[in-house]
Motif scaffolding. Structure first.
Motif, PDB file in Angstrom:
ATOM      1  N   GLY A 230       0.820  -1.211   0.000  1.00 26.67           N
ATOM      2  CA  GLY A 230       0.000   0.000   0.000  1.00 26.67           C
ATOM      3  C   GLY A 230       0.845   1.248   0.000  1.00 26.67           C
ATOM      4  N   PRO A 231       0.198   2.388  -0.042  1.00 28.41           N
ATOM      5  CA  PRO A 231       0.912   3.661  -0.016  1.00 28.41           C
ATOM      6  C   PRO A 231       1.679   3.821   1.302  1.00 28.41           C
ATOM      7  CG  PRO A 231      -1.404   3.971  -0.574  1.00 28.41           C
ATOM      8  CD  PRO A 231      -1.234   2.553  -0.130  1.00 28.41           C
TER       9      PRO A 231
ATOM     10  N   VAL B  51      -3.181   2.582   6.656  1.00 30.34           N
ATOM     11  CA  VAL B  51      -3.083   2.988   5.253  1.00 30.34           C
ATOM     12  C   VAL B  51      -3.404   1.808   4.341  1.00 30.34           C
ATOM     13  CG1 VAL B  51      -1.451   3.683   3.443  1.00 30.34           C
ATOM     14  CG2 VAL B  51      -1.491   4.892   5.634  1.00 30.34           C
ATOM     15  N   ARG B  52      -2.831   0.670   4.649  1.00 30.60           N
ATOM     16  CA  ARG B  52      -3.070  -0.537   3.839  1.00 30.60           C
ATOM     17  C   ARG B  52      -4.552  -0.889   3.837  1.00 30.60           C
ATOM     18  NH1 ARG B  52       0.841  -3.115   5.776  1.00 30.60           N
ATOM     19  NH2 ARG B  52      -0.228  -3.970   7.573  1.00 30.60           N
TER      20      ARG B  52
ATOM     21  N   SER C 144      -6.679   1.765   1.942  1.00 29.09           N
ATOM     22  CA  SER C 144      -6.423   1.680   0.507  1.00 29.09           C
ATOM     23  C   SER C 144      -7.071   0.443  -0.109  1.00 29.09           C
ATOM     24  CB  SER C 144      -4.908   1.670   0.270  1.00 29.09           C
ATOM     25  OG  SER C 144      -4.621   1.503  -1.086  1.00 29.09           O
ATOM     26  N   GLU C 145      -6.859  -0.710   0.522  1.00 30.70           N
ATOM     27  CA  GLU C 145      -7.331  -1.983  -0.042  1.00 30.70           C
ATOM     28  C   GLU C 145      -8.802  -2.265   0.232  1.00 30.70           C
ATOM     29  OE1 GLU C 145      -4.706  -5.012   1.432  1.00 30.70           O
ATOM     30  OE2 GLU C 145      -2.963  -4.156   0.388  1.00 30.70           O
TER      31      GLU C 145
ATOM     32  N   GLN D 141      -9.715   3.993  -0.423  1.00 29.70           N
ATOM     33  CA  GLN D 141      -9.256   5.344  -0.128  1.00 29.70           C
ATOM     34  C   GLN D 141      -8.083   5.708  -1.032  1.00 29.70           C
ATOM     35  OE1 GLN D 141     -10.241   7.901   2.144  1.00 29.70           O
ATOM     36  NE2 GLN D 141      -8.737   8.951   0.879  1.00 29.70           N
ATOM     37  N   PRO D 142      -8.202   6.784  -1.821  1.00 25.52           N
ATOM     38  CA  PRO D 142      -7.056   7.215  -2.626  1.00 25.52           C
ATOM     39  C   PRO D 142      -6.009   7.908  -1.743  1.00 25.52           C
ATOM     40  CG  PRO D 142      -8.886   8.723  -2.958  1.00 25.52           C
ATOM     41  CD  PRO D 142      -9.387   7.612  -2.057  1.00 25.52           C
ATOM     42  N   PHE D 143      -4.773   7.828  -2.168  1.00 24.24           N
ATOM     43  CA  PHE D 143      -3.666   8.516  -1.512  1.00 24.24           C
ATOM     44  C   PHE D 143      -2.888   9.280  -2.570  1.00 24.24           C
ATOM     45  CE2 PHE D 143      -4.743   5.432   1.665  1.00 24.24           C
ATOM     46  CZ  PHE D 143      -4.455   6.053   2.864  1.00 24.24           C
TER      47      PHE D 143
ATOM     48  N   GLN E  91      -9.806  12.685  -1.815  1.00 25.85           N
ATOM     49  CA  GLN E  91      -8.366  12.722  -2.105  1.00 25.85           C
ATOM     50  C   GLN E  91      -7.649  13.628  -1.104  1.00 25.85           C
ATOM     51  OE1 GLN E  91      -6.435  11.084  -4.608  1.00 25.85           O
ATOM     52  NE2 GLN E  91      -4.768  11.921  -3.405  1.00 25.85           N
TER      53      GLN E  91
END
Length: 171
Positions: free
Chosen positions: A4-5, A36-37, A40-41, A45-47, A93
């Motif tokens: 992830g990011p 974050v992972r 995102s997954e 959620q966009p980063f 975003q």
């Protein structure tokens, strides 16, 4: 599973006896990476393309009471406060600076003792909780609280930590 990011963490020990700042920083980095992972997954959620930054401020109860009084008109300590750099709704975003998470050592120690859990586990939970607030998650309304608590539980479970709410089913 992808990593992830990434998140950049800026840690500031401002007040209170936090012990080994390096250990707190490592704990925060682990908790934030899991959050974050998951966002995102699992939440889509966009980063941003660049590593967004989170500021983690470690305070004592007196400092927290001052901040809480100034910003929320509640001049008493609380365990965690979050200050998003920019207003965000879940799924929106974010910019390069996500915001600040402030923790109060004394309150966290008392709560951990009452919950019969290690302080570090409670700190990890509150970092995740504060991080979700930076993304616009809230717990004022029941349905929002259920969603936020379920995401927190899922993230903490991924770290091998217990459900902080005792009976929340991860979504």
């Amino acid at each position: 599973m992808t990593s992830g990011p990434a998140i950049s963490l800026a840690l500031a020990v401002e007040a209170g006896d936090w012990g080994d700042a390096g250990a707190i920083e490592a704990l925060a980095e682990t908790a934030l990476a899991a959050a974050v992972r998951d966002l995102s997954e699992r939440e889509g959620q966009p980063f941003p393309d660049i590593e967004p930054e989170v500021s983690l401020v470690l305070a004592d109860d007196a400092m927290m009471a001052d901040i809480n009084g100034q910003w929320r008109n509640q001049p008493k300590p609380t365990n965690v406060l979050s200050f998003p750099a920019f207003p965000l709704v879940p799924g929106g975003q974010p910019g390069p600076m996500l915001g600040d998470i402030i923790l109060a050592r004394g309150t966290i120690e008392r709560e951990a003792q009452e919950l019969n859990k290690p302080v570090e586990e409670h700190v990890a939970h509150l970092i995740v909780h504060g991080f979700l607030h930076l993304f616009g998650y809230d717990h004022i309304e029941n349905n929002d609280a259920e969603k936020m608590e379920a995401i927190e539980t899922r993230i903490l479970t991924s770290l091998g930590l217990s459900d902080p709410y005792g009976d929340t089913e991860p979504v």
